[in-house]
Design an enzyme around this catalytic site. Structure first.
Site, PDB file in Angstrom:
ATOM      1  N   GLY A  15       0.842  -1.197   0.000  1.00 19.57           N
ATOM      2  CA  GLY A  15       0.000   0.000   0.000  1.00 19.57           C
ATOM      3  C   GLY A  15       0.871   1.239   0.000  1.00 19.57           C
ATOM      4  N   GLY A  17       0.704   5.771   0.876  1.00 12.71           N
ATOM      5  CA  GLY A  17      -0.010   6.935   1.374  1.00 12.71           C
ATOM      6  C   GLY A  17       0.711   8.194   0.951  1.00 12.71           C
ATOM      7  N   GLY A  18       0.386   9.283   1.598  1.00 11.76           N
ATOM      8  CA  GLY A  18       0.967  10.549   1.213  1.00 11.76           C
ATOM      9  C   GLY A  18       2.441  10.664   1.532  1.00 11.76           C
ATOM     10  N   ALA A  20       4.615   7.706   2.442  1.00 16.47           N
ATOM     11  CA  ALA A  20       5.453   6.515   2.301  1.00 16.47           C
ATOM     12  C   ALA A  20       4.740   5.442   1.494  1.00 16.47           C
ATOM     13  CB  ALA A  20       5.835   5.965   3.679  1.00 16.47           C
ATOM     14  N   VAL A  22       4.675   1.101   1.279  1.00 16.03           N
ATOM     15  CA  VAL A  22       5.042  -0.117   2.002  1.00 16.03           C
ATOM     16  C   VAL A  22       5.080  -1.279   1.011  1.00 16.03           C
ATOM     17  CG1 VAL A  22       4.505  -1.672   3.907  1.00 16.03           C
ATOM     18  CG2 VAL A  22       3.963   0.768   4.096  1.00 16.03           C
ATOM     19  N   LYS A  37       8.953  -0.156   4.660  1.00 15.09           N
ATOM     20  CA  LYS A  37       8.301   1.140   4.507  1.00 15.09           C
ATOM     21  C   LYS A  37       9.345   2.148   4.037  1.00 15.09           C
ATOM     22  CE  LYS A  37       5.283   4.333   7.079  1.00 15.09           C
ATOM     23  NZ  LYS A  37       4.563   4.540   8.356  1.00 15.09           N
ATOM     24  N   ASP A 131      -2.839   8.437  16.841  1.00 18.53           N
ATOM     25  CA  ASP A 131      -3.659   8.239  15.643  1.00 18.53           C
ATOM     26  C   ASP A 131      -4.224   6.821  15.600  1.00 18.53           C
ATOM     27  OD1 ASP A 131      -4.900   9.061  13.309  1.00 18.53           O
ATOM     28  OD2 ASP A 131      -3.210   8.525  12.022  1.00 18.53           O
TER      29      ASP A 131
END
Length: 490
Positions: A15, A17-18, A20, A22, A37, A131
């Protein structure tokens, strides 16, 4: 897709994200899968983001807990980007589970218990998470005394902060539904902020709905009155509402003194059915999440075409998320040779993880999405590929349906497509050129199970071939899928 990250051989992307990406990789020295990561390239020059990325590894490395993601190694790539090598959560995330199925009360309590243990381990080392949400609760297969079971782990400490530094924290960060009011208003948080987030998660797992409908961090600063957890369909003892209300108190002074105290109070309030050690396995493992993707059916004398080695597939729900995320990248693209038609409600379009390949298939072909490429034998280069069908091993079962697309490096079409003597009838080889792409196609009929099998090879660029294999119950469906195979950017 890189072939290696440091000393780790890359298998597929898990996957991104903004900040990093993985990757699933393999530690060949220790014979073990790992998650690597890597900081995103566009943030590699941002000192603050880079520092936060490195700090995540340091925080996780300090904690020894089975319910916190472990960091095994760290390093830098040749381009200077840092990476972290962590435990691989082969069973996905809590968010993945909730998209498909809810949890029983006992399962919900066990998730809260294990996540709470992970948070307490962080707090014991003076580390905040800040988080907690379903996407940051990871599941991993582990060997237990009665066989394999599933363990919940706290992951992604990208917002984590040492408690002794929290007083200097001025940045507001977190997810509105789960963030504590003091954290949303940029006050210095403490461990009770993570307790608030865990209580919000517990409410969601027990009731099937979030405690609040916060659309922004400003909403989270002034949460509304907490709705009762009990409904006629799923009643709870009054003590459950009391515990949840205290864990979600607006003032942290009114919450429990620790995460552990909150978890114990909730466990007692739910009653005997959730107390004590859980029955194993407490959460069913999803074998499809780590099952290898199907392989196209090839006889030993398949000639110039290599046999594909497909990566382990992600769960169907994850594949759907990948399609949504990649759709914006390919809208309007006209590359490729496929004839387009209007998509009907009974169909779905699947893209590989790079956005290079796509195909529209019947909606019943919803199993065994393998989207993250393959490495053709004799090479160490990862190439785009995808596979989807009516079962995880559609290619091996004559009665099942599916399609495989894969790119491979070659400058010329082979002399022939793969042969299938198991089929009673083989059509003639059709040589064609469409939109400048030369191709050869053979349709086999009366195959085992009464299926139709289509083999097509297409020269999509001067040095790249695309191999297509389709198995279907009828010729019309096979033709429709074949017409909706597309390439993008070639």
């Amino acid at each position: 897709m890189p072939a290696r990250l440091g000393r780790y051989a890359v298998r597929r992307r898990i996957g991104s994200g903004g900040f990093a990406t993985v990757w699933l990789a393999y530690d060949e020295q220790l014979d073990s899968p790992v998650a690597v990561k890597v900081l995103a390239d566009n943030w590699s020059e941002d000192h603050q983001i880079r520092q936060r990325f490195v700090e995540e590894g340091r925080y996780l490395r300090k904690v020894e807990s089975p319910n916190v993601v472990s960091v095994y190694d760290a390093g830098e790539l040749d381009d200077g980007r840092p990476y972290l090598v962590m435990s691989y959560a082969d069973q996905g995330t809590l968010a993945d589970r909730l998209e498909v199925d809810g949890l029983t009360v006992a399962q919900a309590m066990e998730v809260v218990r294990q996540v709470g243990a992970g948070l307490q381990a962080l707090h014991d080392r003076d580390i905040l998470h800040r988080d907690i949400k379903p996407a940051n609760v990871l599941f991993r297969s582990v060997d237990g005394p009665t066989g394999q079971t599933v363990r919940a782990m706290v992951g992604d400490l990208g917002l984590g902060k040492a408690l002794d530094m929290s007083s200097r924290l001025t940045m507001i960060a977190g997810t509105p539904t789960y963030i504590a009011p003091e954290q949303a208003s940029a006050q210095a948080p403490d461990a009770r902020a993570d307790q608030y987030s865990l209580a919000a998660l517990a409410y969601l797992l027990l009731t099937g709905r979030p405690p609040f409908a916060h659309a922004s961090l400003s909403d989270a600063m002034h949460p509304a009155e907490l709705p009762p957890a009990s409904t006629p369909e799923r009643p709870f003892p009054p003590e459950v509402d009391q515990v949840l209300r205290r864990g979600l108190a607006r003032s942290r002074e009114d919450r429990y003194s620790s995460v552990t105290e909150f978890v114990r109070a909730l466990d007692r309030a739910l009653g005997p059915s959730t107390s004590g050690a859980p029955t194993q396995p407490w959460l069913e493992r999803d074998p499809e999440l780590t099952q290898p993707g199907p392989r196209p059916t090839l006889p030993p004398d398949h000639g110039a075409l290599p046999e594909p080695t497909l990566p382990r597939r992600r769960g169907r729900r994850l594949a759907i998320l990948s399609v949504v995320g990649l759709l914006a990248l390919v809208v309007g693209a006209t590359a490729g040779y496929a004839v387009q038609h209007e998509r009907r409600p009974s169909e779905r379009t699947v893209f590989d993880s790079t956005g290079t390949l796509s195909v529209t298939v019947p909606s019943s072909w919803d199993r065994a999405d393998a989207l993250d490429g393959w490495t053709p034998p004799g090479t160490d280069t990862q190439m785009p590929a995808l596979s989807v069908g009516t079962s995880p091993d559609w290619a091996a079962k004559g009665s099942d349906e599916g399609v495989f697309l894969g790119l491979l490096s070659a400058t010329d079409l082979p002399d022939a497509v793969p042969q299938h003597p198991e089929c009673d009838s083989a059509g003639r080889t059709v040589d064609d050129t469409r939109d400048g792409d030369a191709s050869m196609t053979v349709v086999y009929s009366d195959c085992p199970g009464g299926t139709v099998l289509v083999e097509r090879i297409v020269q999509v660029s001067t040095n790249t071939l695309m191999w297509v294999q389709i198995r279907s119950d009828d010729r019309a469906t096979a033709n429709g899928v074949l017409d909706d195979v597309e390439t993008h950017g070639l």
